[in-house]
Design a protein around this motif. Structure first.
Motif, PDB file in Angstrom:
ATOM      1  N   SER A   1       5.426 -10.904  -7.106  1.00 15.87           N
ATOM      2  CA  SER A   1       5.781 -12.214  -7.646  1.00 15.87           C
ATOM      3  C   SER A   1       4.558 -12.854  -8.282  1.00 15.87           C
ATOM      4  CB  SER A   1       6.332 -13.126  -6.540  1.00 15.87           C
ATOM      5  OG  SER A   1       5.331 -13.383  -5.564  1.00 15.87           O
ATOM      6  N   ARG A   2       4.815 -13.873  -9.090  1.00 18.80           N
ATOM      7  CA  ARG A   2       3.735 -14.683  -9.647  1.00 18.80           C
ATOM      8  C   ARG A   2       4.261 -16.085  -9.923  1.00 18.80           C
ATOM      9  NH1 ARG A   2       2.541 -11.634 -15.405  1.00 18.80           N
ATOM     10  NH2 ARG A   2       4.660 -11.600 -16.266  1.00 18.80           N
ATOM     11  N   GLN A   3       3.368 -17.063  -9.813  1.00 20.55           N
ATOM     12  CA  GLN A   3       3.759 -18.451  -9.965  1.00 20.55           C
ATOM     13  C   GLN A   3       3.674 -18.927 -11.405  1.00 20.55           C
ATOM     14  OE1 GLN A   3       1.357 -20.606  -7.118  1.00 20.55           O
ATOM     15  NE2 GLN A   3       2.788 -20.179  -5.463  1.00 20.55           N
ATOM     16  N   ASP A   4       2.955 -18.205 -12.237  1.00 24.39           N
ATOM     17  CA  ASP A   4       2.834 -18.549 -13.649  1.00 24.39           C
ATOM     18  C   ASP A   4       2.929 -17.260 -14.451  1.00 24.39           C
ATOM     19  OD1 ASP A   4       1.056 -18.989 -16.247  1.00 24.39           O
ATOM     20  OD2 ASP A   4       1.693 -20.977 -15.561  1.00 24.39           O
ATOM     21  N   LEU A   5       3.565 -17.320 -15.617  1.00 24.23           N
ATOM     22  CA  LEU A   5       3.745 -16.112 -16.416  1.00 24.23           C
ATOM     23  C   LEU A   5       2.426 -15.545 -16.923  1.00 24.23           C
ATOM     24  CD1 LEU A   5       6.933 -17.028 -18.494  1.00 24.23           C
ATOM     25  CD2 LEU A   5       6.757 -15.687 -16.387  1.00 24.23           C
ATOM     26  N   ASN A   6       1.368 -16.346 -16.905  1.00 27.15           N
ATOM     27  CA  ASN A   6       0.052 -15.863 -17.328  1.00 27.15           C
ATOM     28  C   ASN A   6      -0.743 -15.268 -16.171  1.00 27.15           C
ATOM     29  OD1 ASN A   6       0.343 -16.689 -20.074  1.00 27.15           O
ATOM     30  ND2 ASN A   6      -0.086 -18.805 -19.455  1.00 27.15           N
ATOM     31  N   ASP A   7      -0.232 -15.413 -14.948  1.00 24.83           N
ATOM     32  CA  ASP A   7      -0.913 -14.854 -13.781  1.00 24.83           C
ATOM     33  C   ASP A   7      -0.541 -13.386 -13.609  1.00 24.83           C
ATOM     34  OD1 ASP A   7      -1.928 -17.357 -13.235  1.00 24.83           O
ATOM     35  OD2 ASP A   7      -0.330 -17.872 -11.810  1.00 24.83           O
ATOM     36  N   PRO A   8      -1.405 -12.594 -12.973  1.00 25.55           N
ATOM     37  CA  PRO A   8      -1.011 -11.224 -12.630  1.00 25.55           C
ATOM     38  C   PRO A   8       0.001 -11.246 -11.483  1.00 25.55           C
ATOM     39  CG  PRO A   8      -3.163 -11.723 -11.713  1.00 25.55           C
ATOM     40  CD  PRO A   8      -2.794 -12.897 -12.578  1.00 25.55           C
ATOM     41  N   PHE A   9       0.835 -10.222 -11.423  1.00 29.33           N
ATOM     42  CA  PHE A   9       1.759 -10.106 -10.305  1.00 29.33           C
ATOM     43  C   PHE A   9       0.982  -9.841  -9.020  1.00 29.33           C
ATOM     44  CE2 PHE A   9       5.092  -9.243 -13.498  1.00 29.33           C
ATOM     45  CZ  PHE A   9       6.115 -10.018 -12.970  1.00 29.33           C
ATOM     46  N   GLU A  10       1.424 -10.452  -7.929  1.00 36.43           N
ATOM     47  CA  GLU A  10       0.831 -10.216  -6.620  1.00 36.43           C
ATOM     48  C   GLU A  10       1.825  -9.462  -5.744  1.00 36.43           C
ATOM     49  OE1 GLU A  10      -0.666 -13.670  -4.725  1.00 36.43           O
ATOM     50  OE2 GLU A  10      -1.892 -14.316  -6.427  1.00 36.43           O
ATOM     51  N   PHE A  11       1.329  -8.427  -5.083  1.00 32.30           N
ATOM     52  CA  PHE A  11       2.172  -7.654  -4.180  1.00 32.30           C
ATOM     53  C   PHE A  11       2.578  -8.519  -2.993  1.00 32.30           C
ATOM     54  CE2 PHE A  11       2.318  -4.907  -0.344  1.00 32.30           C
ATOM     55  CZ  PHE A  11       3.455  -4.181  -0.658  1.00 32.30           C
ATOM     56  N   TYR A  12       3.875  -8.459  -2.636  1.00 28.07           N
ATOM     57  CA  TYR A  12       4.397  -9.286  -1.551  1.00 28.07           C
ATOM     58  C   TYR A  12       4.706  -8.434  -0.321  1.00 28.07           C
ATOM     59  CZ  TYR A  12       7.204 -12.914   0.725  1.00 28.07           C
ATOM     60  OH  TYR A  12       7.703 -13.825   1.613  1.00 28.07           O
ATOM     61  N   TYR A  13       5.589  -7.458  -0.464  1.00 29.14           N
ATOM     62  CA  TYR A  13       5.868  -6.525   0.623  1.00 29.14           C
ATOM     63  C   TYR A  13       6.602  -5.316   0.060  1.00 29.14           C
ATOM     64  CZ  TYR A  13      10.798  -8.049   0.831  1.00 29.14           C
ATOM     65  OH  TYR A  13      12.109  -8.326   0.539  1.00 29.14           O
TER      66      TYR A  13
ATOM     67  N   VAL B   1       0.835  -1.102   0.000  1.00 31.42           N
ATOM     68  CA  VAL B   1       0.000   0.000   0.000  1.00 31.42           C
ATOM     69  C   VAL B   1       0.925   1.221   0.000  1.00 31.42           C
ATOM     70  CG1 VAL B   1      -1.627   1.167   1.363  1.00 31.42           C
ATOM     71  CG2 VAL B   1      -1.447  -1.347   1.423  1.00 31.42           C
ATOM     72  N   ILE B   2       1.259   1.755  -0.952  1.00 31.19           N
ATOM     73  CA  ILE B   2       2.161   2.893  -1.047  1.00 31.19           C
ATOM     74  C   ILE B   2       2.002   3.774   0.185  1.00 31.19           C
ATOM     75  CG2 ILE B   2       2.667   4.997  -2.342  1.00 31.19           C
ATOM     76  CD1 ILE B   2       1.757   3.548  -4.835  1.00 31.19           C
ATOM     77  N   SER B   3       3.124   4.223   0.748  1.00 29.33           N
ATOM     78  CA  SER B   3       3.091   5.030   1.959  1.00 29.33           C
ATOM     79  C   SER B   3       2.419   6.367   1.702  1.00 29.33           C
ATOM     80  CB  SER B   3       4.516   5.266   2.462  1.00 29.33           C
ATOM     81  OG  SER B   3       4.507   6.157   3.541  1.00 29.33           O
ATOM     82  N   CYS B   4       1.546   6.771   2.616  1.00 27.72           N
ATOM     83  CA  CYS B   4       0.879   8.059   2.468  1.00 27.72           C
ATOM     84  C   CYS B   4       1.679   9.166   3.116  1.00 27.72           C
ATOM     85  CB  CYS B   4      -0.525   8.003   3.072  1.00 27.72           C
ATOM     86  SG  CYS B   4      -0.535   7.620   4.835  1.00 27.72           S
ATOM     87  N   SER B   5       2.740   8.821   3.837  1.00 27.43           N
ATOM     88  CA  SER B   5       3.556   9.850   4.457  1.00 27.43           C
ATOM     89  C   SER B   5       4.469  10.472   3.420  1.00 27.43           C
ATOM     90  CB  SER B   5       4.396   9.251   5.590  1.00 27.43           C
ATOM     91  OG  SER B   5       5.262   8.267   5.086  1.00 27.43           O
TER      92      SER B   5
ATOM     93  N   LYS C   1       2.038  -7.404   2.839  1.00 24.94           N
ATOM     94  CA  LYS C   1       0.953  -7.204   1.876  1.00 24.94           C
ATOM     95  C   LYS C   1      -0.375  -6.862   2.532  1.00 24.94           C
ATOM     96  CE  LYS C   1       0.242 -12.219   1.490  1.00 24.94           C
ATOM     97  NZ  LYS C   1       0.257 -13.357   0.529  1.00 24.94           N
ATOM     98  N   MET C   2      -0.476  -7.065   3.847  1.00 26.02           N
ATOM     99  CA  MET C   2      -1.682  -6.691   4.575  1.00 26.02           C
ATOM    100  C   MET C   2      -1.601  -5.266   5.105  1.00 26.02           C
ATOM    101  SD  MET C   2      -3.392  -9.397   4.141  1.00 26.02           S
ATOM    102  CE  MET C   2      -4.799  -9.030   5.179  1.00 26.02           C
TER     103      MET C   2
END
Length: 264
Positions: A167-179, A14-18, A220-221
């Motif tokens: 990261s993503r587990q398959d090249l056809n998947d969208p990237f998922e934010f990790y941290y 979540v991009i920092s708001c500060s 990511k939370m």
């Protein structure tokens, strides 16, 4: 690429708001110095040697990372062509660097059997700053990752202020934010560029011109996982002599580590 080259070198797996804090403009040092060694114990250190033109020639590290006190070592050799880095050589593999429009664009990493196992793609802006690293694995790594992506953001003074990992587990998947890591504050002294650039094995690029004093890691939370804080002492030319690293916001107290810097 950081994951691939660490695997290549160590043979392991979540991009920092500060509002980012702007660093006061530093006074330029009287002398230009090159780092020789960064040490935090008799058995834990990093050493650097340079070519006559100032380019990084050799990087060596030794550290204890196991409870039994076993010592790990690795060495990197850097090869250039017309001052461009073209090959990184490690004990159990190597990486080749390819350029587009005069800037590094693709890095191919091979194991000791000359088998390609990963390719990294770099995006570099008009200020010669790395803004994106996409690392694609020929064979998914142990956690079944097919591709990772790192985004880097800078303030107007050229200091890294945010680093996001996907990261993503398959090249056809969208990237998922990790941290992400938020670089909340800097001093106004000159940083050692090789200390950071060898983290990604891209000598010649500056991720930060000053020394970070506070880094916050957010998962990511949106929860803060840890806070890294740094205190420095300097020589008369404004170069770091010691760095004290504190880890905060952890379940158990972490003893601060002090690093000593030596220059050529």
């Amino acid at each position: 690429m950081k994951y691939v080259l660490w695997t290549l070198i160590a043979g392991i797996t979540v991009i920092s708001c500060s509002k980012p804090i702007e660093t006061p403009q530093p006074n330029l040092p009287v002398a230009v110095k090159k780092i020789k060694e960064i040490r935090n114990s008799p058995n834990d250190f990093r050493t650097y040697t340079f070519n006559a033109d100032g380019s990084l020639q050799q990087y060596a590290a030794q550290f204890t990372s196991r409870t039994d006190g076993a010592i790990s070592q690795y060495n990197l050799g850097f090869q250039y062509d017309n001052k461009r880095l073209v090959k990184l050589q490690a004990a159990n593999g190597y990486s080749l660097y390819y350029y587009k429009d005069g800037k590094p664009h693709t890095i191919q990493s091979y194991n000791q059997h000359n088998s390609l196992f990963a390719t990294s793609f770099l995006t570099i802006n008009e200020k010669n700053q790395i803004t994106e690293i996409v690392e694609q694995f020929k064979v998914p790594v142990s956690n079944h990752l097919a591709e990772t992506k790192t985004l880097l953001f800078y303030n107007t003074q050229g200091n890294l202020i945010r680093r996001e990992y996907y990261s993503r587990q398959d090249l056809n998947d969208p990237f998922e934010f990790y941290y992400k890591q938020l670089y909340e504050a800097y001093d106004n002294k000159i940083a050692v560029p090789e200390e950071v650039s060898t983290d990604y094995f891209l000598p010649g690029f500056v991720l930060m011109k000053n020394n970070p004093t506070k880094i916050i890691t957010v998962d990511k939370m949106g929860l803060t996982g840890r806070v890294d804080r740094f205190e420095y002492t300097y020589d008369s030319d404004g170069y770091v002599l010691t760095k004290k690293h504190f880890v905060e916001n952890m379940p158990n107290p972490v003893t601060p580590i002090t690093f000593s810097y030596t220059y050529w």
